[in-house]
Scaffold this active site. Structure first.
Site, PDB file in Angstrom:
ATOM      1  N   GLY A 564     -60.316  57.202 -26.089  1.00 59.91           N
ATOM      2  CA  GLY A 564     -61.510  56.298 -26.028  1.00 59.91           C
ATOM      3  C   GLY A 564     -61.115  55.247 -25.135  1.00 59.91           C
ATOM      4  O   GLY A 564     -60.176  54.655 -24.361  1.00 59.91           O
ATOM      5  N   GLU A 565     -62.419  54.627 -24.449  1.00 56.81           N
ATOM      6  CA  GLU A 565     -62.190  53.349 -23.201  1.00 56.81           C
ATOM      7  C   GLU A 565     -61.421  52.433 -23.614  1.00 56.81           C
ATOM      8  O   GLU A 565     -61.731  51.749 -24.665  1.00 56.81           O
ATOM      9  CB  GLU A 565     -63.808  52.986 -22.842  1.00 56.81           C
ATOM     10  CG  GLU A 565     -63.654  52.472 -21.604  1.00 56.81           C
ATOM     11  CD  GLU A 565     -64.884  52.373 -21.007  1.00 56.81           C
ATOM     12  OE1 GLU A 565     -65.385  51.539 -20.238  1.00 56.81           O
ATOM     13  OE2 GLU A 565     -65.785  53.228 -21.362  1.00 56.81           O
ATOM     14  N   GLY A 566     -60.292  51.934 -22.892  1.00 54.27           N
ATOM     15  CA  GLY A 566     -59.459  50.851 -23.148  1.00 54.27           C
ATOM     16  C   GLY A 566     -58.233  51.361 -23.515  1.00 54.27           C
ATOM     17  O   GLY A 566     -57.154  50.418 -23.375  1.00 54.27           O
TER      18      GLY A 566
END
Length: 671
Positions: A564-566
């Site tokens: 996931g992004e981050g």
């Protein structure tokens, strides 16, 4: 919402206490708000009541929509139950709802619009919900049957709704007290592992920003402390900063006067925002060559030291202590979200808010605060604009305000994360519009929850981006036009965060398509923004690779995590902090005048002793500062009488030839 940490909120208060104004301030920065008015119109001859209602209407922004439920009290439950996860509702107030409910003209509604049904609707609501209600439990018992019926019904309503809400606030004389914080913990409680600058002893804390997730008493050794959870509050007022406090001063101070109008900040192309220091970055990298570092040094992590030095304005940068993760959740409708599971991004956001999932766990491991931000849903880009112009303006200002609140709270580093159906396709469309990329080359493959590649969904996404670009082929390619036509709420909000962080000199870690697409858009509004961004990893995503090349950002690692992004930025953060810790704490090498801490039985290991031996040149053993001719080294030097050995220049190409024209730093050693 202005600050995250809760989902449903009940605001109580007495007459003229300021409860309505406080509730309105909490949703003032939401892109869209639906105001639910419950009060009946009243007697036409009652001018004072009409004046009160008019004052409430005048305070509402023109972008808010209003829905009245006075004609049917059962309508309130229907409105709350039907609201979607990206909507924001403000109900003002429950006293008016009870008044209508007790009206004999509406008595049949008692069968369907009960207090229990209202509480159930609040508890199961997927929308952001703020309810205002008078607190009547502190007054005298009314002397009339109707008055007692009203206070009893409203008291029961307040109890039921308070139990259903995540948080409850009481406003008294304009002052807010949190009766039920969102984390069910005192507003000042912070886990020991999540200590941040605003909670350090002796430092003024920004109000309502230090609340943290409660730590269970039975937390085992294998568990991870939950990340910091932020409670709702209006924009904090920054405390006066002193120059010797970390996290304040140069890092958190306002930087410039920006154009303002009656409606707030003007975000427009060509803004002059601050740049990182041009001198301290190279100085910090040169200083690394003089440190007592074995081997060839920090390698590619020298970029981290240079970046931190330039953004902090010092040649000896400190590791980032106070870090905040902004998780932006916003979906895209239409073909952009082909292959995505409906409601998955909202589930991920709720999971992170509860302190679970990969992002929350990594945030806890890094002692970072976690703030979940909801963006408006973007319409199908292939059919029309993803957002209206007003929604783009609201999202940009909202993101800017989030960055300002972080700076005011002493945050030293922001991590930009995102989750949303169709976000990668929207980012590909933005890259195609701003960098001239071909959508299929920058749009990653679609992977199902079972780990299988869905080429059909990928083709649908490519077709949606293609159709959107064809639809806008004659449209302007200005930053706000790109956000409105193609970008959507999440990218617009992320762009505002980057601009606000730049204005307040707060560096940002980018990770994923949404962050890099926002950086591409922000360069057309303020070219300085990209210089405050660091990209730890490209994640193997073709769109991120292209954006990094255009923006001049060099990825530091190649982990290719797909959490996931981050998440990749948080996974790499300890490595970045380690590099800064070494750069800030290691001494100068003894051969360049630094202390020698090798330590023997005769050496006390103090800096003063090492310095004395170095100055006299007569010390013996390994504790001596510079080797002398009689210490057994055999190099013929006699203390300070001889200069450091310098290797002669080679006559031609040979082992000392390097691959670039850049000179070797004078302090670099070949071990």
């Amino acid at each position: 919402m202005s600050v995250d940490g809760w989902h449903t909120l009940l605001v109580l208060g007495g007459i003229r206490s300021g409860k309505s104004e406080f509730a309105e301030s909490l949703v003032a920065d939401a892109p869209t708000v639906r105001y639910v008015a419950t009060a009946p119109a009243g007697d036409p001859e009652d001018t004072e009541w009409a004046t009160r209602l008019a004052a409430h209407r005048a305070r509402r922004p023109g972008s808010w929509s209003t829905e009245e439920t006075a004609a049917d009290p059962g309508r309130l439950v229907e409105v709350i139950a039907a609201a979607g996860p990206n909507e924001t509702l403000l109900v003002d107030d429950l006293g008016g709802w009870v008044t209508v409910l007790l009206d004999p003209a509406h008595q049949p509604a008692d069968d369907t619009a009960t207090i229990a049904e209202l509480a159930a609707a609040v508890r199961s609501s997927t929308a952001r919900l703020v309810l205002v209600s008078p607190e009547v439990g502190l007054s005298l018992v009314p002397t009339t049957p109707l008055g007692r019926a009203f206070t009893d019904a409203l008291g029961a309503t307040n109890r039921a709704v308070a139990d259903a809400c995540d948080a409850v606030a009481l406003v008294v004389a304009g002052q807010t007290a949190w009766l039920k914080p969102a984390t069910s913990a005192p507003a000042h409680a912070v886990p020991p592992a999540a200590t941040s600058p605003e909670t350090e002893p002796g430092r003024a804390a920004a109000p309502h920003h230090a609340a943290a997730q409660a730590v269970p008493a039975d937390l085992g050794a294998g568990d991870v402390t939950l990340p910091e959870v932020l409670t709702p509050a209006a924009a904090p007022v920054p405390a006066p900063a002193t120059s010797d406090e970390p996290g304040t001063g140069d890092w958190a101070a306002p930087t410039m006067a920006l154009p303002m109008i009656a409606t707030g900040l003007v975000i427009q192309p060509g803004m002059e925002l601050p740049m990182p220091d041009d001198y301290t970055g190279p100085q910090a990298v040169d200083r690394l060559a003089t440190l007592d570092i074995p081997g060839a040094g920090l390698g590619v992590l020298e970029q981290v030291v240079g970046f931190a030095a330039a953004t902090q304005g010092t040649s000896t940068p400190r590791p980032w202590d106070s870090v905040r993760v902004l998780l932006i959740q916003g979906d895209h409708e239409g073909g952009a979200s082909a292959g995505a599971t409906p409601g998955e991004s909202a589930r991920r956001a709720r999971q992170a808010r509860a302190g679970r999932g990969a992002l929350a766990r990594l945030a806890a491991e890094n002692r970072a605060g976690l703030q979940i931000v909801e963006a408006p849903v973007a319409a199908p880009m292939e059919d029309g604009p993803a957002l209206s112009a007003d929604e783009v303006e609201a999202a940009l200002r909202y993101g800017w305000r989030l960055a300002e609140q972080a700076a005011d709270a002493g945050v030293q580093l922001l991590v930009l994360a995102a989750c949303g159906a169709g976000a990668e396709a929207a980012a590909a469309a933005v890259l195609a519009a701003t960098a001239g990329a071909e959508p299929p080359t920058v749009l990653g493959r679609v992977v199902t929850e079972q780990g299988e590649i869905d080429d059909t969904a990928w083709m649908v996404r490519c077709a949606a981006v293609r159709d959107a670009l064809h639809r806008t082929r004659r449209s302007a390619r200005e930053a706000k036009d790109v956000l409105a036509e193609l970008g959507g709420g999440d990218i617009a909000l992320a762009t505002g965060v980057l601009l606000g962080a730049t204005a307040r000199k707060v560096p940002v870690l980018l990770d994923g398509p949404v962050g890099t697409a926002a950086a591409m858009v922000s360069r057309d509004l303020a070219g300085q923004a990209r210089h405050w961004c660091l990209l730890p990893d490209h994640g193997g995503r073709p769109g991120v690779r292209l954006a990094a090349d255009v923006l001049g950002l060099t990825p530091l690692v190649d982990l290719r995590l797909d959490l996931g992004e981050g998440a990749t930025a948080l996974a790499a953060l300890p490595l970045l902090r380690s590099a800064l810790t070494l750069a800030a704490t290691l001494p100068v090498h003894p051969s360049l005048g630094g202390p020698d801490h090798s330590g023997t039985d005769d050496d006390s290991g103090t800096d003063d002793d090492a310095g004395d031996r170095t100055d006299t040149g007569t010390g013996t053993g390994s504790g001596a500062g510079e080797p002398t001719g009689d210490d057994g080294s055999g190099d013929g030097r006699t203390g300070d009488d001889e200069p450091d050995f310098a290797e002669p220049e080679p006559a031609g190409p040979g082992p000392t030839t390097i691959g670039s024209d850049e000179p070797v730093s004078p302090g670099r050693r070949a071990d």
